[in-house]
Design a protein around this motif. Structure first.
Motif, PDB file in Angstrom:
ATOM      1  N   GLN A 204       0.854  -1.171   0.000  1.00  0.00           N
ATOM      2  CA  GLN A 204       0.000   0.000   0.000  1.00  0.00           C
ATOM      3  C   GLN A 204       0.897   1.230   0.000  1.00  0.00           C
ATOM      4  OE1 GLN A 204      -1.802  -1.196   3.886  1.00  0.00           O
ATOM      5  NE2 GLN A 204      -1.436   0.928   4.454  1.00  0.00           N
ATOM      6  N   MET A 205       0.353   2.343  -0.445  1.00  0.00           N
ATOM      7  CA  MET A 205       1.151   3.568  -0.468  1.00  0.00           C
ATOM      8  C   MET A 205       1.323   4.076   0.961  1.00  0.00           C
ATOM      9  SD  MET A 205       2.126   3.894  -3.486  1.00  0.00           S
ATOM     10  CE  MET A 205       2.956   5.461  -3.290  1.00  0.00           C
ATOM     11  N   VAL A 206       2.575   4.217   1.369  1.00  0.00           N
ATOM     12  CA  VAL A 206       2.909   4.592   2.744  1.00  0.00           C
ATOM     13  C   VAL A 206       3.546   5.974   2.737  1.00  0.00           C
ATOM     14  CG1 VAL A 206       4.342   4.015   4.740  1.00  0.00           C
ATOM     15  CG2 VAL A 206       3.224   2.192   3.437  1.00  0.00           C
ATOM     16  N   ASN A 207       3.031   6.856   3.596  1.00  0.00           N
ATOM     17  CA  ASN A 207       3.619   8.181   3.779  1.00  0.00           C
ATOM     18  C   ASN A 207       4.812   8.043   4.728  1.00  0.00           C
ATOM     19  OD1 ASN A 207       3.856  11.025   3.618  1.00  0.00           O
ATOM     20  ND2 ASN A 207       2.808  11.202   5.583  1.00  0.00           N
ATOM     21  N   LEU A 208       6.030   8.166   4.202  1.00  0.00           N
ATOM     22  CA  LEU A 208       7.223   7.804   4.967  1.00  0.00           C
ATOM     23  C   LEU A 208       7.456   8.643   6.220  1.00  0.00           C
ATOM     24  CD1 LEU A 208       9.818   6.838   2.197  1.00  0.00           C
ATOM     25  CD2 LEU A 208       8.252   5.394   3.489  1.00  0.00           C
TER      26      LEU A 208
ATOM     27  N   VAL B  49      13.973   0.871  -2.688  1.00  0.00           N
ATOM     28  CA  VAL B  49      12.706   0.202  -3.021  1.00  0.00           C
ATOM     29  C   VAL B  49      11.943   1.054  -4.027  1.00  0.00           C
ATOM     30  CG1 VAL B  49      12.498  -1.018  -0.823  1.00  0.00           C
ATOM     31  CG2 VAL B  49      11.564   1.278  -1.038  1.00  0.00           C
ATOM     32  N   PRO B  50      11.075   0.431  -4.847  1.00  0.00           N
ATOM     33  CA  PRO B  50      10.266   1.221  -5.793  1.00  0.00           C
ATOM     34  C   PRO B  50       9.341   2.173  -5.047  1.00  0.00           C
ATOM     35  CG  PRO B  50      10.200  -1.133  -6.322  1.00  0.00           C
ATOM     36  CD  PRO B  50      10.841  -1.012  -4.980  1.00  0.00           C
ATOM     37  N   ASP B  51       9.104   3.351  -5.639  1.00  0.00           N
ATOM     38  CA  ASP B  51       8.231   4.319  -4.966  1.00  0.00           C
ATOM     39  C   ASP B  51       6.753   4.063  -5.225  1.00  0.00           C
ATOM     40  OD1 ASP B  51       7.866   5.117  -7.552  1.00  0.00           O
ATOM     41  OD2 ASP B  51       8.641   7.147  -7.293  1.00  0.00           O
ATOM     42  N   GLY B  52       6.452   3.109  -6.132  1.00  0.00           N
ATOM     43  CA  GLY B  52       5.057   2.769  -6.392  1.00  0.00           C
ATOM     44  C   GLY B  52       4.466   3.533  -7.545  1.00  0.00           C
ATOM     45  N   ALA B  53       5.020   4.705  -7.869  1.00  0.00           N
ATOM     46  CA  ALA B  53       4.460   5.511  -8.955  1.00  0.00           C
ATOM     47  C   ALA B  53       4.663   4.834 -10.300  1.00  0.00           C
ATOM     48  CB  ALA B  53       5.102   6.893  -8.961  1.00  0.00           C
ATOM     49  N   SER B  54       5.881   4.268 -10.497  1.00  0.00           N
ATOM     50  CA  SER B  54       6.159   3.600 -11.768  1.00  0.00           C
ATOM     51  C   SER B  54       5.284   2.373 -11.936  1.00  0.00           C
ATOM     52  CB  SER B  54       7.639   3.202 -11.838  1.00  0.00           C
ATOM     53  OG  SER B  54       7.990   2.383 -10.744  1.00  0.00           O
ATOM     54  N   ARG B  55       5.037   1.653 -10.820  1.00  0.00           N
ATOM     55  CA  ARG B  55       4.154   0.485 -10.872  1.00  0.00           C
ATOM     56  C   ARG B  55       2.750   0.906 -11.293  1.00  0.00           C
ATOM     57  NH1 ARG B  55       3.516  -4.628  -8.363  1.00  0.00           N
ATOM     58  NH2 ARG B  55       5.648  -4.469  -7.616  1.00  0.00           N
TER      59      ARG B  55
ATOM     60  N   GLY C 108      12.035  14.599   3.603  1.00  0.00           N
ATOM     61  CA  GLY C 108      10.871  15.387   3.243  1.00  0.00           C
ATOM     62  C   GLY C 108       9.681  14.520   2.912  1.00  0.00           C
ATOM     63  N   ALA C 109       8.664  15.150   2.343  1.00  0.00           N
ATOM     64  CA  ALA C 109       7.456  14.433   1.943  1.00  0.00           C
ATOM     65  C   ALA C 109       7.808  13.379   0.899  1.00  0.00           C
ATOM     66  CB  ALA C 109       6.433  15.420   1.389  1.00  0.00           C
ATOM     67  N   CYS C 110       7.391  12.144   1.147  1.00  0.00           N
ATOM     68  CA  CYS C 110       7.780  11.046   0.264  1.00  0.00           C
ATOM     69  C   CYS C 110       6.869   9.852   0.520  1.00  0.00           C
ATOM     70  CB  CYS C 110       9.241  10.665   0.525  1.00  0.00           C
ATOM     71  SG  CYS C 110       9.924   9.499  -0.657  1.00  0.00           S
ATOM     72  N   LYS C 111       6.518   9.136  -0.542  1.00  0.00           N
ATOM     73  CA  LYS C 111       5.692   7.944  -0.407  1.00  0.00           C
ATOM     74  C   LYS C 111       6.381   6.765  -1.085  1.00  0.00           C
ATOM     75  CE  LYS C 111       1.168  10.166  -0.016  1.00  0.00           C
ATOM     76  NZ  LYS C 111      -0.212  10.224  -0.549  1.00  0.00           N
ATOM     77  N   ALA C 112       6.073   5.570  -0.586  1.00  0.00           N
ATOM     78  CA  ALA C 112       6.632   4.354  -1.176  1.00  0.00           C
ATOM     79  C   ALA C 112       5.597   3.245  -1.105  1.00  0.00           C
ATOM     80  CB  ALA C 112       7.902   3.931  -0.449  1.00  0.00           C
TER      81      ALA C 112
ATOM     82  N   PHE D 165       7.811   6.378   9.585  1.00  0.00           N
ATOM     83  CA  PHE D 165       9.034   6.260  10.383  1.00  0.00           C
ATOM     84  C   PHE D 165       8.862   6.871  11.772  1.00  0.00           C
ATOM     85  CE2 PHE D 165      11.121   5.746   6.161  1.00  0.00           C
ATOM     86  CZ  PHE D 165      11.624   4.480   6.400  1.00  0.00           C
ATOM     87  N   ALA D 166       8.032   7.900  11.879  1.00  0.00           N
ATOM     88  CA  ALA D 166       7.771   8.475  13.204  1.00  0.00           C
ATOM     89  C   ALA D 166       7.137   7.429  14.119  1.00  0.00           C
ATOM     90  CB  ALA D 166       6.868   9.698  13.073  1.00  0.00           C
ATOM     91  N   ARG D 167       6.182   6.650  13.572  1.00  0.00           N
ATOM     92  CA  ARG D 167       5.527   5.611  14.383  1.00  0.00           C
ATOM     93  C   ARG D 167       6.506   4.513  14.791  1.00  0.00           C
ATOM     94  NH1 ARG D 167       1.408   6.239  10.501  1.00  0.00           N
ATOM     95  NH2 ARG D 167       2.017   4.281   9.475  1.00  0.00           N
ATOM     96  N   LEU D 168       7.493   4.221  13.938  1.00  0.00           N
ATOM     97  CA  LEU D 168       8.451   3.159  14.249  1.00  0.00           C
ATOM     98  C   LEU D 168       9.556   3.634  15.192  1.00  0.00           C
ATOM     99  CD1 LEU D 168       8.901   1.529  10.713  1.00  0.00           C
ATOM    100  CD2 LEU D 168       7.574   0.642  12.633  1.00  0.00           C
TER     101      LEU D 168
END
Length: 503
Positions: free
Chosen positions: A340-344, A482-488, A371-375, A348-351
């Motif tokens: 699923q698309m994860v807001n990094l 890891v792939p960012d999901g956008a290309s997929r 910065g703002a980034c999704k994967a 990471f704050a939760r982890l």
């Protein structure tokens, strides 16, 4: 013993060099000549030397400024050892030298000794070090590297530099090394001064290199790596070139044999993990469940604090063993990530936040940057990757009582790079190549040895890559890609459009 010949070249300024020569040699100003002389008085292709039986003939190839022997301009003549020719009005003086060649017994002994050295049962790292040491001794060179392909690039796997010191900024023409690897053709330059284009290269000027040998490691027609050797002085080899190249071939076979043996062992371990995990671990968990249940019953019944302490110890041990069996079972399973698309930043704050109290307790600064980034990740599975890496970093700094652990991320061209870095004690070089092996541990009293193996497995499941950079005493950097999901998403959209067009 037979004779071998060399050519002594002295220029108009008195600079003299001696070069080995083979049966046919061309001398001139153009780069295609065997010996390049850059003085403008020398013709593009000035003269040719040729050995016929045991005699050397020299022929002027119509040069503009001539070739002279005892003030007489020559066209073709027999060239006797110790006789000197004058080229182009004294631009250069050439003298033919003869010396005794090495006997065949010297070359044979070198091959037999190398074969004996390489016949031992050692790990690949140790074999590479032994191989490099042997080749340096046989070539009389000062600096050497063995490079093997990894992830599509040649990587230095063994090195020894002048004075046995390790270079941090290695000065080396990697384009030349890659050409040797791709074409499987050696570069053999006993005197760099024979080619003034080489003399102009920055790394050669900086290190004052005189001799370069760069040879492919070839096994059954396939190039598996490169050995590079050089020296700041002109070298006299204990063995001849054909013998040295034969020895390099022996080394290549030994390296490939050891590499395949370790790879087969690794695959065997992985297969064994799956078999053992499925047949034993379930029964082990059942036994732990019984022990844990009885410990809980005793904990509820016992009032004596001393006895209660022992029951709590049993209960804690059961929990640790249960977690270890879960690690083994998890590693043995092949899973498709539930992406699923994860807001990094939030992820990471939760982890990281739950680990900050432990970090502060030991004086460790645990930070996140990015910065703002999704994967596109399986958030639960990938959490194990981050938790394992952070646990390793905190363990590395815990004994010191201070330090820094930094988690960073950045998006770039369809992929996301996640970095976990610490300034702890680092990982020894000999250990680094084994850290992803299952059940391999180093410097830890606890654990199954599956932590980093599980990390790599989960990253591989995500179609990503992992790289570890570490120096003892300098800390460790782990880079996950890891792939960012956008290309997929774009690929899926393209496939749907094509399907609609087909309809």
């Amino acid at each position: 013993m037979a004779e071998r010949h060399t050519l002594s070249i002295r220029d108009r300024h008195g600079f003299e060099r001696t070069l080995p020569i083979n049966r046919n040699v061309t001398i001139g100003r153009q780069s295609h000549c065997d010996i390049v002389l850059s003085d403008s008085m020398v013709s593009r292709t000035h003269l040719r030397m040729e050995q016929v039986d045991d005699r050397w003939w020299v022929e002027d190839l119509g040069s503009s400024h001539g070739t002279f022997y005892k003030d007489e301009c020559i066209t073709r003549m027999v060239w006797e050892p110790d006789a000197t020719l004058r080229l182009a009005d004294g631009a250069y003086y050439l003298t033919l030298r003869a010396e005794l060649a090495l006997g065949p017994e010297v070359n044979l002994n070198a091959i037999l000794q190398t074969a004996h050295l390489l016949s031992g049962n050692v790990e690949l790292d140790e074999l590479l070090e032994q191989t490099l040491e042997r080749l340096l001794n046989l070539s009389n060179t000062d600096r050497g590297f063995i490079m093997l392909p990894e992830d599509g690039e040649l990587q230095i796997k063994a090195q020894r530099n002048i004075g046995n010191e390790v270079e941090r900024d290695i000065q080396l023409s990697m384009s030349s090394v890659r050409r040797v690897f791709e074409q499987a053709e050696p570069v053999w330059i006993q005197n760099v001064a024979s080619d003034e284009k080489l003399l102009a290269q920055q790394s050669i000027m900086d290190l004052q290199i005189k001799t370069i040998y760069c040879l492919p490691l070839v096994v059954q027609g396939a190039c598996i790596g490169v050995v590079y050797l050089d020296s700041r002085r002109l070298v006299a080899q204990p063995v001849d070139r054909p013998t040295f190249e034969a020895i390099v071939s022996l080394c290549a076979i030994a390296i490939e044999r050891t590499r395949l043996s370790e790879e087969n062992l690794h695959n065997h371990v992985l297969a064994t993990v799956g078999q053992v995990a499925s047949s034993i671990v379930h029964d082990f968990k059942n036994a732990l469940f019984v022990v844990g249940g009885h410990a809980q019953m005793l904990q509820a019944l016992i009032q004596d604090p001393k006895l209660l302490h022992h029951v709590e110890q049993i209960h804690g041990a059961v929990e640790r063993l249960t977690a270890m069996t879960a690690d083994v079972l998890d590693y043995a399973k092949v899973r498709e990530p539930k992406r699923q698309m994860v807001n990094l930043p939030d992820y990471f704050a939760r982890l990281v936040d739950p680990l900050r109290p432990r970090a502060r307790e030991f004086g460790i600064d645990l930070r996140c940057e990015g910065g703002a980034c999704k994967a596109s990740l399986d958030p639960d599975r990938f959490a194990r990757v981050v938790e394992n890496l952070l646990a390793n970093s905190l363990d590395a700094l815990q004994e010191r009582g201070h330090g820094e652990v930094l988690v960073r991320w950045e998006g770039n061209a369809g992929e996301v790079r996640i970095m976990v870095q610490d300034n702890g004690k680092g990982i020894p070089k000999k250990i680094q190549r084994r850290i992803f092996e299952p059940f391999f541990t180093h410097g830890k009293a606890k654990g199954t040895g599956l932590g980093m193996a599980t990390v790599k497995k989960i990253v591989d499941e995500h179609g990503g890559a992992i790289e570890v950079q570490s120096d003892e005493g300098q800390g460790t950097l782990v880079v996950l890609t890891v792939p960012d999901g956008a290309s997929r998403g774009r690929e899926d959209t393209t496939d749907r459009v094509k399907s609609l067009e087909a309809l």
